[in-house]
Design a protein around this motif. Structure first.
Motif, PDB file in Angstrom:
ATOM      1  N   SER A   1       0.829  -1.207   0.000  1.00 36.79           N
ATOM      2  CA  SER A   1       0.000   0.000   0.000  1.00 36.79           C
ATOM      3  C   SER A   1       0.867   1.263   0.000  1.00 36.79           C
ATOM      4  O   SER A   1       0.605   2.211  -0.751  1.00 36.79           O
ATOM      5  N   TYR A   2       1.893   1.275   0.832  1.00 35.13           N
ATOM      6  CA  TYR A   2       2.800   2.430   0.858  1.00 35.13           C
ATOM      7  C   TYR A   2       3.507   2.605  -0.487  1.00 35.13           C
ATOM      8  O   TYR A   2       3.635   3.729  -0.994  1.00 35.13           O
ATOM      9  N   THR A   3       3.937   1.509  -1.071  1.00 31.12           N
ATOM     10  CA  THR A   3       4.627   1.573  -2.364  1.00 31.12           C
ATOM     11  C   THR A   3       3.718   2.146  -3.443  1.00 31.12           C
ATOM     12  O   THR A   3       4.115   3.046  -4.210  1.00 31.12           O
ATOM     13  N   ASN A   4       2.480   1.653  -3.503  1.00 33.18           N
ATOM     14  CA  ASN A   4       1.565   2.065  -4.570  1.00 33.18           C
ATOM     15  C   ASN A   4       1.060   3.492  -4.415  1.00 33.18           C
ATOM     16  O   ASN A   4       0.849   4.185  -5.418  1.00 33.18           O
ATOM     17  N   HIS A   5       0.871   3.955  -3.169  1.00 36.46           N
ATOM     18  CA  HIS A   5       0.257   5.268  -2.961  1.00 36.46           C
ATOM     19  C   HIS A   5       1.258   6.388  -2.727  1.00 36.46           C
ATOM     20  O   HIS A   5       0.885   7.563  -2.841  1.00 36.46           O
ATOM     21  N   CYS A   6       2.501   6.040  -2.387  1.00 35.26           N
ATOM     22  CA  CYS A   6       3.482   7.088  -2.105  1.00 35.26           C
ATOM     23  C   CYS A   6       4.689   7.019  -3.033  1.00 35.26           C
ATOM     24  O   CYS A   6       5.060   8.035  -3.649  1.00 35.26           O
ATOM     25  N   VAL A   7       5.305   5.863  -3.134  1.00 33.26           N
ATOM     26  CA  VAL A   7       6.557   5.755  -3.884  1.00 33.26           C
ATOM     27  C   VAL A   7       6.312   5.805  -5.391  1.00 33.26           C
ATOM     28  O   VAL A   7       6.968   6.564  -6.110  1.00 33.26           O
ATOM     29  N   THR A   8       5.393   4.991  -5.861  1.00 29.67           N
ATOM     30  CA  THR A   8       5.141   4.925  -7.307  1.00 29.67           C
ATOM     31  C   THR A   8       4.720   6.269  -7.901  1.00 29.67           C
ATOM     32  O   THR A   8       5.202   6.640  -8.985  1.00 29.67           O
ATOM     33  N   PRO A   9       3.822   7.042  -7.266  1.00 33.44           N
ATOM     34  CA  PRO A   9       3.443   8.338  -7.860  1.00 33.44           C
ATOM     35  C   PRO A   9       4.620   9.289  -8.080  1.00 33.44           C
ATOM     36  O   PRO A   9       4.613  10.073  -9.033  1.00 33.44           O
ATOM     37  N   ILE A  10       5.634   9.234  -7.221  1.00 32.36           N
ATOM     38  CA  ILE A  10       6.775  10.137  -7.367  1.00 32.36           C
ATOM     39  C   ILE A  10       7.772   9.622  -8.403  1.00 32.36           C
ATOM     40  O   ILE A  10       8.266  10.384  -9.242  1.00 32.36           O
ATOM     41  N   PHE A  11       8.053   8.339  -8.390  1.00 28.60           N
ATOM     42  CA  PHE A  11       9.115   7.809  -9.246  1.00 28.60           C
ATOM     43  C   PHE A  11       8.610   7.277 -10.584  1.00 28.60           C
ATOM     44  O   PHE A  11       9.401   7.113 -11.513  1.00 28.60           O
ATOM     45  N   GLU A  12       7.313   7.002 -10.689  1.00 29.03           N
ATOM     46  CA  GLU A  12       6.809   6.410 -11.923  1.00 29.03           C
ATOM     47  C   GLU A  12       5.749   7.247 -12.628  1.00 29.03           C
ATOM     48  O   GLU A  12       5.605   7.153 -13.850  1.00 29.03           O
ATOM     49  N   ALA A  13       4.990   8.031 -11.872  1.00 31.93           N
ATOM     50  CA  ALA A  13       3.807   8.666 -12.456  1.00 31.93           C
ATOM     51  C   ALA A  13       3.946  10.162 -12.714  1.00 31.93           C
ATOM     52  O   ALA A  13       3.008  10.781 -13.217  1.00 31.93           O
ATOM     53  N   LEU A  14       5.079  10.756 -12.371  1.00 30.79           N
ATOM     54  CA  LEU A  14       5.236  12.192 -12.629  1.00 30.79           C
ATOM     55  C   LEU A  14       5.295  12.472 -14.138  1.00 30.79           C
ATOM     56  O   LEU A  14       5.987  11.763 -14.868  1.00 30.79           O
ATOM     57  N   PRO A  15       4.590  13.486 -14.598  1.00 34.56           N
ATOM     58  CA  PRO A  15       4.701  13.863 -16.016  1.00 34.56           C
ATOM     59  C   PRO A  15       6.146  14.260 -16.348  1.00 34.56           C
ATOM     60  O   PRO A  15       6.869  14.783 -15.493  1.00 34.56           O
ATOM     61  N   PRO A  16       6.590  14.002 -17.555  1.00 37.47           N
ATOM     62  CA  PRO A  16       7.975  14.353 -17.944  1.00 37.47           C
ATOM     63  C   PRO A  16       8.311  15.819 -17.703  1.00 37.47           C
ATOM     64  O   PRO A  16       9.441  16.146 -17.342  1.00 37.47           O
ATOM     65  N   SER A  17       7.333  16.703 -17.884  1.00 39.70           N
ATOM     66  CA  SER A  17       7.610  18.127 -17.692  1.00 39.70           C
ATOM     67  C   SER A  17       7.939  18.442 -16.226  1.00 39.70           C
ATOM     68  O   SER A  17       8.849  19.223 -15.937  1.00 39.70           O
ATOM     69  N   LEU A  18       7.202  17.833 -15.311  1.00 42.30           N
ATOM     70  CA  LEU A  18       7.482  18.053 -13.892  1.00 42.30           C
ATOM     71  C   LEU A  18       8.780  17.377 -13.471  1.00 42.30           C
ATOM     72  O   LEU A  18       9.550  17.921 -12.680  1.00 42.30           O
ATOM     73  N   ARG A  19       9.032  16.217 -14.024  1.00 40.40           N
ATOM     74  CA  ARG A  19      10.271  15.521 -13.699  1.00 40.40           C
ATOM     75  C   ARG A  19      11.484  16.351 -14.118  1.00 40.40           C
ATOM     76  O   ARG A  19      12.502  16.389 -13.419  1.00 40.40           O
ATOM     77  N   ALA A  20      11.360  17.031 -15.246  1.00 38.32           N
ATOM     78  CA  ALA A  20      12.470  17.844 -15.741  1.00 38.32           C
ATOM     79  C   ALA A  20      12.707  19.068 -14.858  1.00 38.32           C
ATOM     80  O   ALA A  20      13.818  19.615 -14.839  1.00 38.32           O
ATOM     81  N   GLU A  21      11.691  19.506 -14.117  1.00 42.95           N
ATOM     82  CA  GLU A  21      11.822  20.688 -13.274  1.00 42.95           C
ATOM     83  C   GLU A  21      12.477  20.388 -11.920  1.00 42.95           C
ATOM     84  O   GLU A  21      12.828  21.307 -11.186  1.00 42.95           O
TER      85      GLU A  21
END
Length: 273
Positions: A202-222
């Motif tokens: 649950s922690y992995t899916n709701h906290c870790v994955t959104p930051i490392f896998e689900a960020l749009p490329p534009s936000l990741r670049a910032e």
């Protein structure tokens, strides 16, 4: 697909220990129970109220004949033969269920021995996971995102906002106290393994994955380079923890038949590029 498989494994494994209450949540899946209102399994539908036992009948006949000859006191040799036959038939009739019960008790003892031996290592993994959701540490994912990302952005982008850490810390703290109180038997151990997998997943899916896998490329670049280094440092520690615990759970699931199907794997996050 990996997440679906992991969820399938959890449902399949928990069916062994969750009983009717667990399966009622998945009413589309078959249940095996004789409780009123719950579908019967095929073997329950076809079971007979009684079965004819020839050995038991012969034992009773032999016993009656023995008592008759004893009362008549005219056939001592025949009485001894009938007594021996009665004892033999009773022993044969009791051998199979007694052997099955002995095997069950032996397997139960072996299961509990494995659970007792594995508990210290399992408890160590539970303790290690607490470090990822403890607000006293400044290297948790929540601390990095709050202090190094959100406080330096004026837009307060929702993509960087995580669910409150207390959701997992309270769950973890109660679980930690619970496993210290309960007996270290296979029944309790198997349920604890399932719950801990749910907690970490649950922690992995709701906290870790959104930051490392689900960020749009534009936000990741910032994201500044120094912040990426902090996030990737967290990712490496968390990935190492997931890998070591997965190997432990996999080894444990292969150690005893009762643990076959224990969920072992997580979707480990990839580092930010």
């Amino acid at each position: 697909m990996d997440r679906f498989a992991s969820r399938f494994d959890r449902v399949r494994f928990a069916n062994r220990f969750g009983g009717v209450r667990f399966m009622s949540r998945y009413s589309g899946w078959g249940t095996v129970s004789s409780v009123a209102g719950v579908p019967l399994a095929e073997d329950e539908k076809t079971s007979k109220p009684w079965t004819f036992d020839l050995k038991a009948l012969l034992a009773v006949v032999s016993l009656v004949a023995y008592l008759f000859t004893q009362l008549s006191d005219k056939h001592p040799v025949e009485a001894k033969i009938l007594l021996g036959l009665t004892i033999l038939l009773v022993a044969v009739d009791l051998y199979a269920p007694s052997r099955r019960q002995a095997v069950r008790l032996l397997e139960h003892r072996r299961d509990n021995a494995v659970a007792k031996a594995a508990f210290p290592k399992f408890r160590e993994f539970v303790h290690r996971f607490g470090e990822f959701i403890d607000s006293r540490f400044n290297n948790t994912l929540h601390a990095i995102v709050l202090n190094e990302v959100l406080q330096k952005r004026t837009d307060g982008n929702a993509a960087f906002k995580l669910p409150h850490m207390d959701l997992w810390h309270s769950w973890w703290l109660y679980f930690w106290q619970q496993i210290d109180r309960q007996p270290h038997r296979m029944t309790e151990m198997s349920a604890a393994l399932m719950e801990f997998h749910s907690l970490v997943g649950s922690y992995t899916n709701h906290c870790v994955t959104p930051i490392f896998e689900a960020l749009p490329p534009s936000l990741r670049a910032e994201i500044p380079a120094e912040v990426k280094r902090s996030l990737n440092s967290f990712q490496q520690r968390f990935e190492r923890f997931l890998g070591e615990y997965s190997q432990f759970a996999k080894s444990l699931s292969e150690s005893r038949p009762i643990l076959n199907g224990l969920p072992c794997w997580f979707d480990a996050p990839k580092p930010l590029g």
